[in-house]
Write a protein that holds these residues in place. Sequence first.
Motif, short mmCIF file in Angstrom:
data_model
loop_
_atom_site.label_atom_id
_atom_site.label_comp_id
_atom_site.label_asym_id
_atom_site.label_seq_id
_atom_site.Cartn_x
_atom_site.Cartn_y
_atom_site.Cartn_z
N UNK A 262 7.89 -0.60 2.79
CA UNK A 262 8.68 0.62 2.95
C UNK A 262 9.73 0.47 4.05
N UNK A 263 10.90 1.05 3.88
CA UNK A 263 11.98 0.92 4.88
C UNK A 263 11.59 1.39 6.27
N UNK A 264 10.86 2.51 6.36
CA UNK A 264 10.49 3.01 7.68
C UNK A 264 9.61 1.98 8.41
N UNK A 265 8.68 1.41 7.70
CA UNK A 265 7.81 0.37 8.26
C UNK A 265 8.62 -0.83 8.71
N UNK A 266 9.58 -1.26 7.89
CA UNK A 266 10.40 -2.41 8.24
C UNK A 266 11.24 -2.13 9.48
N UNK A 267 11.67 -0.88 9.65
CA UNK A 267 12.44 -0.51 10.86
C UNK A 267 11.59 -0.65 12.11
N UNK A 268 10.32 -0.24 12.03
CA UNK A 268 9.42 -0.39 13.19
C UNK A 268 9.22 -1.87 13.52
N UNK A 269 9.00 -2.68 12.50
CA UNK A 269 8.83 -4.12 12.73
C UNK A 269 10.07 -4.71 13.41
N UNK A 270 11.25 -4.32 12.92
CA UNK A 270 12.49 -4.86 13.47
C UNK A 270 12.68 -4.46 14.93
N UNK A 271 12.34 -3.21 15.28
CA UNK A 271 12.50 -2.75 16.66
C UNK A 271 11.62 -3.55 17.60
N UNK A 272 10.37 -3.78 17.23
CA UNK A 272 9.46 -4.52 18.10
C UNK A 272 9.93 -5.97 18.24
#
Length: 468
Positions: A262-272
Amino acid sequence: MRAKTIASALLHQNGRRLDCGPYMSGGPETKHALGKLRAAKVPLSSVTQAGAAGIFNGGRHARRYVTEAHDGVPFLGSTDILMGDLSGVPRVAASQAVRDRGQLLEPSWSLITRSGTVGRMAFSRPDMRGMMASEHVLRVAADPKRIPPGYLHAYLRSKFGVPLIVSSTYGAIIQHIEPHHIAELPVPRLGHTIEGRANDLVVESAKLLAKYQADLNAATKQLFSSVRLDDITAADWHLMGRDTAFVVDNPHTDSLRALNFAPRYQRLLAEIRKRPWKTLGDICLPGTLRSGGRFKRVDADPEFSYRLVGQKEIFWVRPEGRWIARATVGNTVLVPRGTVMLAAQGTLGESELYCRAEFIYGRAEENAYSQHFVRAIADESVMLRGCLFAFLRSETAFRMLRSISIGTKLQDLHPKFRAELPVPYPAREAQAAIHRIVVEAYSARDKAVLREEEAVSLVEEAIEKGAS
């Protein structure tokens, strides 16, 4: 099956009730023991605020749940009052809190579960001020001019108070109590010394639990700030948009479930991954990032047993559990100090405990744990365990873990994806400071439980001595 012979006089004393509850609860024996007590006894309603009006349930009201912290107030259900960490409880609209002020909590009240499993209790601590509680929680608001609130709570939680409350229950399928059922419950007056000491212990316990909550929040905030990140809130997650109509190029062959990409999940991964990080698998000791094994449960007396704690009870200040024979499970059900236990099976409801984290420290090391937890045990040469917990209890980690769910009705955590989860990686000095805050928090929690137990024991011993 339990059986008991009772005198016919007890039928008359209990309004000729023919259901077994009042007689099997120990209520009659407790009343008999209190009858022999030489100290004065007063009705509960005579020592509560505004008399009988100081025993109430808050009433039934429609609830409008919100996700943004400043838009709402925490809402406690009947089991939420037993929890230590209240940061994950649902919130209802602040406008409802203003309108339905009868549901707002104040410190130093005794909170009692009043339907289903009746008689579980908590003493409302300072950080519960202004929170809301459901109609399934009975409030006993002691009048401090008439009785020390902490003493009253210690008495109600004692082996003399609980049977009297439980014996007042009514109902066939779902047991419950109403305020008037316990209004006449006898409260012994044990003198200024004992009542004052019990009160001090219970009040100290409540303050320590508030410190525990504040320290946990501080540890998580410090972890994110140490790597120049911010934890998200539930509202932030929902404002990221809906995970619909997206395309994934060359997805993992390990999963074809849309939720895992999911895009929201991928955004969290990218931020970390913009800051120093390591995978959860690299941080944990080899072979430990997995669920517990299955085992046969054989009931036994506590002296020969471990207390088996499940996914719901682990988050309670005083976990309850089934006593299982040590001989049938060995030491495989125990976990070492600093283990992070992830509730790893459940459903995706917003208020469900699935994917919430708990830290094993102090008294919790004595318990056994079911197979429904993923045990995350950090290699302390890589990351200190309290520091790992400070991240895994965060809203960011909660949403990431839920995004790697697999299963149909009952969800589980994808074993490959959980090992690949990125974890912020502070410098060693920052890790030590965060770990220290978490350990101090759980030391305060253990001390809080001990103080309340001391108060209850003090009251029970005084009553037994006075009745002998």
